[in-house]
Design a protein around this motif. Structure first.
Motif, PDB file in Angstrom:
ATOM      1  N   GLY A 121      79.053  56.015 -10.375  1.00 27.62           N
ATOM      2  CA  GLY A 121      78.039  55.005 -10.674  1.00 27.62           C
ATOM      3  C   GLY A 121      77.988  54.807 -12.169  1.00 27.62           C
ATOM      4  N   HIS A 122      76.996  54.109 -12.591  1.00 25.46           N
ATOM      5  CA  HIS A 122      76.818  53.840 -14.027  1.00 25.46           C
ATOM      6  C   HIS A 122      75.728  54.750 -14.571  1.00 25.46           C
ATOM      7  CE1 HIS A 122      79.448  50.406 -13.613  1.00 25.46           C
ATOM      8  NE2 HIS A 122      78.801  50.135 -12.494  1.00 25.46           N
ATOM      9  N   ASN A 123      75.635  54.798 -15.882  1.00 25.46           N
ATOM     10  CA  ASN A 123      74.594  55.611 -16.487  1.00 25.46           C
ATOM     11  C   ASN A 123      73.945  54.835 -17.628  1.00 25.46           C
ATOM     12  OD1 ASN A 123      76.034  56.399 -19.072  1.00 25.46           O
ATOM     13  ND2 ASN A 123      77.470  57.242 -17.560  1.00 25.46           N
ATOM     14  N   PRO A 124      72.754  55.252 -18.039  1.00 22.80           N
ATOM     15  CA  PRO A 124      72.030  54.526 -19.078  1.00 22.80           C
ATOM     16  C   PRO A 124      72.809  54.393 -20.386  1.00 22.80           C
ATOM     17  CG  PRO A 124      70.563  56.060 -17.976  1.00 22.80           C
ATOM     18  CD  PRO A 124      71.954  56.344 -17.473  1.00 22.80           C
ATOM     19  N   GLU A 125      73.634  55.388 -20.703  1.00 15.56           N
ATOM     20  CA  GLU A 125      74.386  55.326 -21.954  1.00 15.56           C
ATOM     21  C   GLU A 125      75.416  54.195 -21.925  1.00 15.56           C
ATOM     22  OE1 GLU A 125      72.059  58.514 -21.441  1.00 15.56           O
ATOM     23  OE2 GLU A 125      73.824  58.280 -20.161  1.00 15.56           O
ATOM     24  N   GLN A 126      76.038  53.969 -20.784  1.00 10.98           N
ATOM     25  CA  GLN A 126      76.979  52.853 -20.656  1.00 10.98           C
ATOM     26  C   GLN A 126      76.260  51.523 -20.844  1.00 10.98           C
ATOM     27  OE1 GLN A 126      78.311  53.848 -16.703  1.00 10.98           O
ATOM     28  NE2 GLN A 126      80.315  54.518 -17.466  1.00 10.98           N
ATOM     29  N   LEU A 127      75.096  51.394 -20.239  1.00  8.42           N
ATOM     30  CA  LEU A 127      74.342  50.148 -20.347  1.00  8.42           C
ATOM     31  C   LEU A 127      73.862  49.924 -21.784  1.00  8.42           C
ATOM     32  CD1 LEU A 127      72.363  50.426 -17.010  1.00  8.42           C
ATOM     33  CD2 LEU A 127      74.531  49.255 -17.450  1.00  8.42           C
ATOM     34  N   PHE A 128      73.457  50.999 -22.433  1.00  2.00           N
ATOM     35  CA  PHE A 128      73.037  50.916 -23.831  1.00  2.00           C
ATOM     36  C   PHE A 128      74.211  50.472 -24.709  1.00  2.00           C
ATOM     37  CE2 PHE A 128      72.025  53.024 -27.958  1.00  2.00           C
ATOM     38  CZ  PHE A 128      70.863  52.331 -28.255  1.00  2.00           C
TER      39      PHE A 128
END
Length: 134
Positions: free
Chosen positions: A40-47
């Protein structure tokens, strides 16, 4: 003028995040490097995605002032999440490459863009940010 957006998440880092307008929904997961399954994705990738786009727009907006076509710039935002026994900490490196541009002009542009980018202002005195011209 202002813009407002919102998102909701259920299940934290192992849940599902969705923009409240339904435009984007993502499965979230701890990265493998931190013991998760990485599926899945994580907040750091989105940031990193958001910061690179926002900072890139600051480069575009200020480019002409520095004699540079900012639209040719490639911005790489590297976000590091460090963990110790008690907590987590973020750090960021913004890498800027402008093909064929004078390095001194790019350096001045990079530093000025860091002053006006909202992500840079939000992280100032809170998250270490390194600026690198490549």
């Amino acid at each position: 003028m202002s813009y407002v957006t919102s998102a909701s998440t259920k299940g934290g880092r192992e849940g599902r995040a969705i923009l409240d307008n339904g435009g984007l929904a993502l499965a979230m997961a701890f990265p493998k490097e931190l013991g998760g399954n990485g599926e899945g994705h994580n907040p750091e990738q989105l940031f990193a995605l958001g910061y690179s786009a926002c900072y890139g727009q600051a480069i575009v907006a200020l480019g002409r002032k520095h004699g540079i076509d900012g639209s040719t710039a490639k911005i790489t935002c590297q976000v590091t999440l460090a963990k110790d026994d008690v907590s987590f900490a973020l750090s960021v490196e913004l890498k800027v490459h402008v093909p064929g541009a004078d390095a001194d002009k790019v350096k001045a542009l990079v530093e000025e863009a860091h002053q006006i980018c909202p992500y840079s202002r939000a992280t100032r005195n809170n998250v270490p940010v390194t600026l690198t011209v490549v």
